[in-house]
Design a protein around this motif. Sequence first.
Motif, short mmCIF file in Angstrom:
data_model
loop_
_atom_site.label_atom_id
_atom_site.label_comp_id
_atom_site.label_asym_id
_atom_site.label_seq_id
_atom_site.Cartn_x
_atom_site.Cartn_y
_atom_site.Cartn_z
N GLU A 1 49.78 52.44 14.07
CA GLU A 1 49.28 52.98 15.33
C GLU A 1 47.99 52.27 15.74
OE1 GLU A 1 49.03 57.21 15.29
OE2 GLU A 1 51.10 57.44 14.63
N ASN A 2 47.41 51.51 14.83
CA ASN A 2 46.17 50.77 15.11
C ASN A 2 46.54 49.39 15.64
OD1 ASN A 2 43.58 49.86 15.24
ND2 ASN A 2 43.29 49.70 13.03
N THR A 3 46.82 49.30 16.93
CA THR A 3 47.35 48.06 17.51
C THR A 3 46.33 47.29 18.34
OG1 THR A 3 48.16 49.26 19.44
CG2 THR A 3 49.69 48.98 17.56
N ASP A 4 45.09 47.71 18.35
CA ASP A 4 44.10 47.04 19.21
C ASP A 4 44.01 45.54 18.93
OD1 ASP A 4 43.55 49.41 20.44
OD2 ASP A 4 41.71 49.81 19.30
N ILE A 5 43.87 45.15 17.67
CA ILE A 5 43.73 43.72 17.35
C ILE A 5 45.01 42.97 17.67
CG2 ILE A 5 44.39 43.93 14.92
CD1 ILE A 5 41.65 41.61 16.29
N ILE A 6 46.16 43.58 17.45
CA ILE A 6 47.44 42.94 17.76
C ILE A 6 47.54 42.71 19.27
CG2 ILE A 6 49.95 43.22 17.73
CD1 ILE A 6 49.48 44.91 15.12
N GLU A 7 47.19 43.71 20.05
CA GLU A 7 47.23 43.58 21.51
C GLU A 7 46.27 42.50 22.00
OE1 GLU A 7 46.71 47.44 23.23
OE2 GLU A 7 48.58 48.19 22.36
N GLN A 8 45.09 42.41 21.38
CA GLN A 8 44.14 41.35 21.75
C GLN A 8 44.74 39.97 21.48
OE1 GLN A 8 40.70 42.33 19.43
NE2 GLN A 8 39.74 43.47 21.10
N GLU A 9 45.34 39.79 20.32
CA GLU A 9 45.93 38.50 19.97
C GLU A 9 47.10 38.16 20.90
OE1 GLU A 9 44.88 36.18 17.73
OE2 GLU A 9 43.14 37.47 17.47
N LEU A 10 47.95 39.15 21.15
CA LEU A 10 49.10 38.90 22.03
C LEU A 10 48.67 38.57 23.45
CD1 LEU A 10 51.60 41.62 20.78
CD2 LEU A 10 51.74 39.15 20.43
N SER A 11 47.54 39.10 23.89
CA SER A 11 47.08 38.83 25.25
C SER A 11 46.65 37.37 25.42
CB SER A 11 45.91 39.75 25.62
OG SER A 11 44.74 39.36 24.91
N LEU A 12 46.42 36.66 24.32
CA LEU A 12 46.03 35.25 24.38
C LEU A 12 47.21 34.31 24.61
CD1 LEU A 12 43.50 35.20 21.41
CD2 LEU A 12 42.99 35.43 23.86
N ILE A 13 48.42 34.84 24.42
CA ILE A 13 49.63 34.02 24.58
C ILE A 13 50.04 34.00 26.04
CG2 ILE A 13 52.07 33.78 23.95
CD1 ILE A 13 51.38 35.31 21.36
N ILE B 1 52.51 33.99 28.82
CA ILE B 1 53.87 34.53 28.80
C ILE B 1 54.94 33.49 29.10
CG2 ILE B 1 53.92 35.32 31.20
CD1 ILE B 1 55.27 37.23 28.16
N SER B 2 54.68 32.48 29.92
CA SER B 2 55.73 31.52 30.25
C SER B 2 55.88 30.43 29.21
CB SER B 2 55.48 30.90 31.62
OG SER B 2 54.33 30.09 31.57
N GLU B 3 54.93 30.32 28.30
CA GLU B 3 55.01 29.30 27.25
C GLU B 3 54.64 29.88 25.90
OE1 GLU B 3 53.69 25.22 28.36
OE2 GLU B 3 52.55 26.34 29.86
N PRO B 4 55.37 30.92 25.45
CA PRO B 4 54.96 31.59 24.22
C PRO B 4 55.09 30.77 22.96
CG PRO B 4 57.07 32.39 24.96
CD PRO B 4 56.54 31.48 26.05
N THR B 5 55.85 29.69 22.98
CA THR B 5 56.03 28.92 21.76
C THR B 5 55.54 27.48 21.91
OG1 THR B 5 58.27 28.42 22.48
CG2 THR B 5 58.01 30.25 20.95
N ARG B 6 54.73 27.22 22.89
CA ARG B 6 54.35 25.83 23.16
C ARG B 6 53.48 25.23 22.08
NH1 ARG B 6 49.19 25.42 25.88
NH2 ARG B 6 48.39 27.49 26.23
N HIS B 7 52.86 26.04 21.24
CA HIS B 7 52.00 25.51 20.19
C HIS B 7 52.72 25.35 18.86
CE1 HIS B 7 48.51 25.56 22.72
NE2 HIS B 7 48.74 26.81 23.03
N LEU B 8 53.96 25.78 18.79
CA LEU B 8 54.72 25.61 17.56
C LEU B 8 55.06 24.15 17.34
CD1 LEU B 8 57.30 28.53 17.64
CD2 LEU B 8 55.25 28.36 16.25
N ARG B 9 55.02 23.72 16.12
CA ARG B 9 55.46 22.37 15.78
C ARG B 9 56.76 22.51 15.02
NH1 ARG B 9 53.02 20.92 19.48
NH2 ARG B 9 50.84 20.36 19.42
N ILE B 10 57.84 22.40 15.75
CA ILE B 10 59.17 22.61 15.17
C ILE B 10 59.85 21.27 14.96
CG2 ILE B 10 61.41 23.70 15.51
CD1 ILE B 10 59.97 25.69 17.35
#
Length: 107
Positions: free
Chosen positions: A84-96, A98-107
Amino acid sequence: MERDKEFNEMARFVSELGICVKTNTRARGHQGFFMNGRIDISSVLDVQRKKEVLVHEFAHFVHSLVEPDVMRTHGTIERLFLTENTDIIEQELSLIHISEPTRHLRI
């Protein structure tokens, strides 16, 4: 050519899990989408972007296993991360972006 091979191996892995992977589609006007056991990836993407989109859409599949009603409810962070403690998760997700959620992955 090596990237094509990598993408094909990734798509085969996903297919072996019972998910239909389609790459000859317009993906409903998006780069890709997951719905009802199927991943569509836009045919206009280059192979590197197709790999990134496949990973992103596969994450939606995994989310649907954790939260089966996600397509209807859009999901909750609390159920996905089992907290239920999602504040830090929400902060991190807000940095992504939305149109390029995987652009930093090196696949």
